[in-house]
Design an enzyme around this catalytic site. Structure first.
Site, PDB file in Angstrom:
ATOM      1  CD  GLU A  72      47.663  21.280   1.660  1.00  0.00           C
ATOM      2  OE1 GLU A  72      46.898  21.786   0.829  1.00  0.00           O
ATOM      3  OE2 GLU A  72      47.269  20.729   2.701  1.00  0.00           O
TER       4      GLU A  72
ATOM      5  CG  HIS B 230      43.804  22.274   3.017  1.00  0.00           C
ATOM      6  ND1 HIS B 230      44.500  22.145   1.855  1.00  0.00           N
ATOM      7  CD2 HIS B 230      42.566  22.704   2.680  1.00  0.00           C
ATOM      8  CE1 HIS B 230      43.728  22.482   0.841  1.00  0.00           C
ATOM      9  NE2 HIS B 230      42.548  22.821   1.314  1.00  0.00           N
TER      10      HIS B 230
ATOM     11  CG  LEU C 278      58.051  14.083  -4.468  1.00  0.00           C
ATOM     12  CD1 LEU C 278      57.062  15.232  -4.383  1.00  0.00           C
ATOM     13  CD2 LEU C 278      57.365  12.812  -4.971  1.00  0.00           C
TER      14      LEU C 278
ATOM     15  CB  ALA D 178      62.130   9.466  -5.960  1.00  0.00           C
TER      16      ALA D 178
ATOM     17  CB  ALA E  23      58.665  13.230  -9.216  1.00  0.00           C
TER      18      ALA E  23
ATOM     19  N   PRO F 134      59.125  21.086 -10.760  1.00  0.00           N
ATOM     20  CG  PRO F 134      57.258  22.469 -10.579  1.00  0.00           C
ATOM     21  CD  PRO F 134      57.688  21.036 -10.448  1.00  0.00           C
TER      22      PRO F 134
ATOM     23  CB  SER G 239      58.801  28.275  -8.137  1.00  0.00           C
ATOM     24  OG  SER G 239      58.334  28.963  -9.278  1.00  0.00           O
TER      25      SER G 239
END
Lengths: 426, 611
Positions: B234, B276, B295, B298, B300, B303, B305
């Protein structure tokens, strides 16, 4: 949101009442007057005679900074000058950065002649807090940020016995007052559940008293139940400067305050062609993201969400508000508008009950929706999902409003990509 | 249990707060997961008065009990193997109770459900957890689960969703998110694109969650049963960068499919609260785009979106299956849980006859109704007590004259001095130190054939006389020879024809003036002429007059003879007497209580002692 800004006057009042507990030698003038558009200025001058007797400072107290640079601070002024300044500025619009808003609050306090301006602020982090200090405070603090000392205070440190002095730049004689002042202020920061506190600048008077000049502060509003005595009964968490709300936004806010459920609405583009009515905070962010990520950000009419099992009636009002908003401007020739009634798989919100509210609004607005060339796409799951989704399908057939309905077996944002397909056709 | 595990099929929790629905949902999950023991060991309810109470829950179709204790200390002493505390305490008290659990010997994991725990308190809890080597999930979370093993409270929502998402048996995917609201969606989405969830946790949306996304990702990395990791981050905060670092330093080697939400923040006005408390980008590094890019760089699987998040998950899963690293979990048909009675009724699947029929009032709506009339109307239109009695006793809106008559009876019977048996008993009981209810009851209990009974009896016999069309003289003979009692309602100790009872005079006047017909009173007055000719105190007394006038009131209300019969048989007249006299008896009780009167003892000189 836990961390919320408060007015400068409120922050100064908390410091004034709490700091002497930890730094008893500190003396503060305690002279603060707030003047807003409804204030009877003559009366308030009468009640606070120091305003007539001393030179004063007047400045807006509305959560925005760089007031000096914007020529909004009146310094070293007499009473009449101050009065004139307030009358001239209040109730008028001004532009700060790229925000436009109305000046509605002035803070008046004694003018403190000073040569040097100091900087101190406190921030929080998971493992501890940080004290930021500089001998060169004032309006150019950002330009001089490399001269700021940052002192990490690990969580649980006893600040009274902490050797702060070693970590501060050389202070000389004023160290004897600056060190206990910062320590005391840090204790106020901790004990009063501030999440941010900045004195930029503070000054030292000829008789060696520290006076906070400009103060910016945020409190952790979830701690309000611990501080009814010190924050005062009616501590305000004002909206940021320039945040004006439309009638519809205000109406939904009021509805939201009345219920245990959550109803949120912000209008982004009144002429936008894509409007979202999404259940759940997390899902609403993802729908908004996906509209933007698929390239339709400029067409997005609103941001908002409903969650926490709102009643059928409240859901209907919320849906009706959105429908009215999106039908306000006629459809552009040959172009569709889209209403995305989206959501993930609810934990406990009754899909059927909330959808009855939405379908009532659709039924009442069927002609309007058709005229505005609206297509409705629905995707949702959760308790009573089948009955709820069936209801949507039926209302589409009954009213003739084009409604496409998807259940949990379609990806949550499928209805966003459907817009892409529809638009691509043309 | 290994360090990287929080829950397994033996894990038992102590629940803080009597959350009946959450406990039942946990046990339903246990049942369809075919656990050997229920996952709830005990409940803590600090407001409870007894040392131990028992909470009934279903385990499948059978009922079991779960003990409820007052304190965590006692609960942990009785259940030393229960190592999870699920804390449903409110934001006001979540801190103290969580802290106690973190400092206890036996609790290893504390789940904090409450929203709105102050940040400083959350940080103190985090510090305590680190010191005590404990684990916190939350605050502000619905929790999470290990599929087929253990489920926190309300996580995963309804039973239907749990079944559809195959959460009753472990899959191969470890999932962690901030948002609890999105967890059901993600559990199901993952189950549609892989062999399902192994473990899923929502860490909560606060700025300082007790455990971070990174903490759980690292646990999943170490758990050999988990083959791939799915994470939903998030905007705001820097937690995701710890994952970036771990990817770079190869501390994460399992495929990680991850998406950070909040990419739309760039098109939203500044300062708009987006999801939040923790979801606010303080710097450009904290934006969703920056995190997604970092990410991806690195290693990961990120996607384009959210829209193709499912595709990426599916691709990753299928390549693991293809490589042979992942053997798809075997499925089984979970045992069925009987539908709850209330749900079945709601869905129209079952019906049940009721036990009681009530026709006079209904308190289910917004406002209580007395025989269809809302209490609001009764108050607003300032209706009389007689009107209310009409609704509740006779199911009618009584006309003015009947309302007035009833109120008159209540007033007339309200008190008859301290010496009569009802008042006397009330006084004695009150003076014995008993409470209002006991004192009043002891007075009311004397009402019967001899005390207050003359009213009902008068009504009974005079009614019979009219029904049998007796002549007054015939009636007197009938009472004397066949019933063999003095005529109820006739005769007075002191009052006589020459010295009439003013109460009777007033009643008679009222009836004659206001009742269109009054055959019973007319008949009684004819009887009185005959009786007073024998002795001048054999007059129609107040009890008789009330009973007889009541019959005449019924005559004027268009009651059928059958309805009148019911009114008489159901002791309505006695009811009026009880109602009226209770006012007086309570007066006597209050009077004695105000005086602090001492225990009554009958003097010996009022008693004749004899063998």
């Amino acid at each position: 949101m836990a961390s919320k800004s408060i007015y400068e006057a409120a922050a100064k009042k908390i410091i004034a009442s709490e700091l002497p507990k930890y730094y008893p030698e500190w003396k503060y003038h305690n002279k603060l007057v707030v003047i807003d558009c409804d204030t009877d200025i003559d009366k308030i001058i009468e009640e606070n005679s120091w305003v007539k007797e001393e030179k004063v400072v007047a400045k807006p107290d509305q959560l925005f900074g760089k007031r000096g640079k914007a020529n909004l601070i009146l310094l070293d002024a007499g009473c009449d000058e101050m009065k004139e300044f307030c009358i001239e500025k209040l109730d008028n619009f001004c532009e700060i950065g790229n925000l436009k808003g109305k000046l509605e609050r002035m803070l008046v306090e004694p003018f403190i002649p000073h040569e040097k301006e100091y900087y101190v602020s406190f921030t929080t982090d998971r493992d501890g807090d940080t004290i930021h200090f500089s001998l060169e405070g004032g309006i150019f603090i950002e330009e001089n940020w490399d001269k700021v000392t940052h002192i990490e205070i690990p969580f649980g440190t006893d600040i009274a016995s902490f050797n702060l002095k070693v970590n501060l730049p050389k202070l000389g004689k004023i160290g004897d007052i600056i060190v206990p002042f910062i320590k005391g202020l840090y204790q106020v920061f901790v004990e009063q559940d501030f999440t941010f506190l900045e004195l930029n600048p503070f000054a030292i008077t000829e008789d060696n008293q520290i006076v906070p000049l400009d103060v910016k502060a945020r409190l952790d509003d979830t701690a309000a139940f611990l501080h009814a005595d010190t924050w005062g009964k009616e501590i305000e968490f004002p909206a940021g400067f320039g945040q004006e709300f439309t009638d519809e936004e205000e109406m939904i806010q009021k509805l939201d305050e009345k219920t245990g459920a959550s109803l949120k609405l912000r209008i982004l583009n009144p002429k936008g062609r894509i409007w979202t009515m999404v259940a759940g905070g997390g899902a609403s962010v993802i729908y908004t993201d996906t509209v933007a990520d698929l390239g339709y950000g400029a067409e997005l009419g609103n941001y908002g969400e409903y969650s926490g099992n709102p009643t059928m009636e409240h859901t209907e009002i919320y849906a009706q508000t959105l429908i009215d908003l999106m039908c306000k401007y006629p459809a552009q020739k040959g172009k569709y508008k889209y209403l995305l009634i989206g959501g993930g798989i609810a934990n406990f919100t009754d899909v059927r009950a909330t959808f009855i509210g939405i379908t009532n609004a659709i039924t009442k607005s069927a002609e309007k929706l058709k005229k505005a060339n609206v297509k409705i796409y629905v995707r949702r799951g959760g308790p009573n999902e089948k009955a709820g989704l069936d209801l949507m399908r039926e209302i589409g057939i009954k009213t003739g409003v084009p409604i496409k309905v998807f259940d949990r077996y379609s990806h949550m944002t499928h209805i966003v990509s459907l817009i892409q397909k529809e638009e691509g056709k043309k | 249990m290994k360090d990287y595990e929080l829950f397994d099929r033996q894990t038992q929790a102590i629940i803080y707060g009597l959350q009946a629905a959450a406990v039942q949902r946990m046990l339903d999950f246990d049942f369809i997961s075919k656990r050997d023991t229920p996952s709830v060991a005990a409940i803590i309810q600090p407001t409870q008065t007894s040392a131990v109470a028992y909470h009934k829950v279903f385990y499948g179709a059978t009922e079991i009990v779960i003990p409820i204790y007052k304190t965590l200390e006692y609960a942990t002493y009785k259940h030393p193997t229960a190592d999870v505390l699920i804390n449903f305490a409110s934001f006001r008290s979540a801190f103290e109770t969580s802290m106690e659990a973190l400092e206890s010997k036996t609790i290893r994991t504390v789940v904090i459900i409450a929203e709105g725990v102050p940040e400083r308190q959350a940080r103190l809890l985090i510090q305590s957890a680190e010191k005590n080597k404990k684990f916190i999930i939350g605050p502000a979370t619905v929790g999470g689960l290990v599929a087929g093993a253990f489920k926190i409270g309300n996580a995963a929502g309804t039973l239907e969703n749990i079944e559809l998402s195959k959460l009753y048996r472990p899959g191969s995917v470890g999932f962690v998110s901030k948002s609890g609201g999105m967890s059901n969606e993600m559990y199901f989405m993952v189950s549609q694109n892989t062999d399902g969830i192994y473990e899923g946790i929502a860490i909560g949306g606060d700025r300082y969650p007790g455990s971070s996304l990174m903490d759980h990702v690292m646990r999943y990395e170490q758990n050999p049963a988990i083959k791939m990791i799915v994470c939903l981050g998030e905007i705001g905060g820097t937690d995701e960068y710890n994952i970036v670092d771990a990817l770079k330093s190869k501390r994460i080697t399992k495929p990680l499919v991850m998406w950070v939400t909040g990419t739309a923040a760039r098109i939203l006005p500044k300062g708009l609260q987006f999801g939040h408390a923790g979801a606010m980008a303080g710097s450009s590094k904290e934006t969703a785009e920056a995190k997604n890019t970092a990410l991806k760089e690195a290693g990961a699987i990120v996607p384009e979106s959210y829209d193709d998040f499912d595709v990426k998950i599916k691709e990753t899963y299928e390549s693991l299956v293809k490589k042979g690293t992942l053997k798809p979990a075997e499925d089984f048909e979970p045992p069925k849980i009987p539908i709850d009675y209330s749900d079945a009724v709601k869905q129209g699947l079952i019906r049940r006859p009721t036990d009681v029929v009530v026709t006079i009032s209904d308190d289910r709506g917004d406002v209580p109704r007395f025989h269809k009339i809302g209490l609001d109307k009764i108050i607003e239109e300032n209706k009389s007590i007689g009107y209310v009695i009409g609704l509740l006793w006779f199911k009618r809106e009584l006309p003015e004259f009947a309302q007035q008559f009833i109120e008159m009876v209540v007033k007339l019977t309200a008190d008859h001095g301290p010496a009569v048996s009802g008042a006397h008993n009330s006084i004695i009981t009150s003076r014995a130190g008993k409470d209002l209810m006991s004192s009043l009851a002891s007075g009311i209990l004397t009402i019967g054939p001899r005390f207050g009974g003359a009213i009902s009896d008068a009504a009974k016999y005079f009614r019979e006389a009219l029904l049998k069309k007796m002549q007054p003289k015939e009636f007197i003979t009938y009472m004397k020879n066949e019933v063999k009692i003095n005529i109820p309602g006739i005769g007075h100790r002191i009052k006589s024809l020459q010295n009439p009872d003013v109460r009777v005079t007033l009643l008679k006047e009222f009836v004659i003036k206001n009742f269109e017909k009054h055959p019973h009173l007319d008949f009684a007055l004819e009887v009185e002429i005959l009786t007073t000719s024998k002795r001048n105190n054999l007059i129609l007394n107040v009890d008789g007059c009330i009973g007889i006038a009541f019959l005449d009131m019924l005559e004027n209300l268009e009651f059928t003879p059958e309805e009148i019969e019911d009114v008489i048989l159901s002791e309505t007249l006695n009811g009026l007497f009880v109602l009226g006299r209770s006012i007086g008896m309570m007066g006597h009780i209050f009077d004695q209580k105000r005086q602090r009167s001492s225990l009554y003892r009958q003097p010996w000189d009022e008693i004749l002692f004899s063998d």
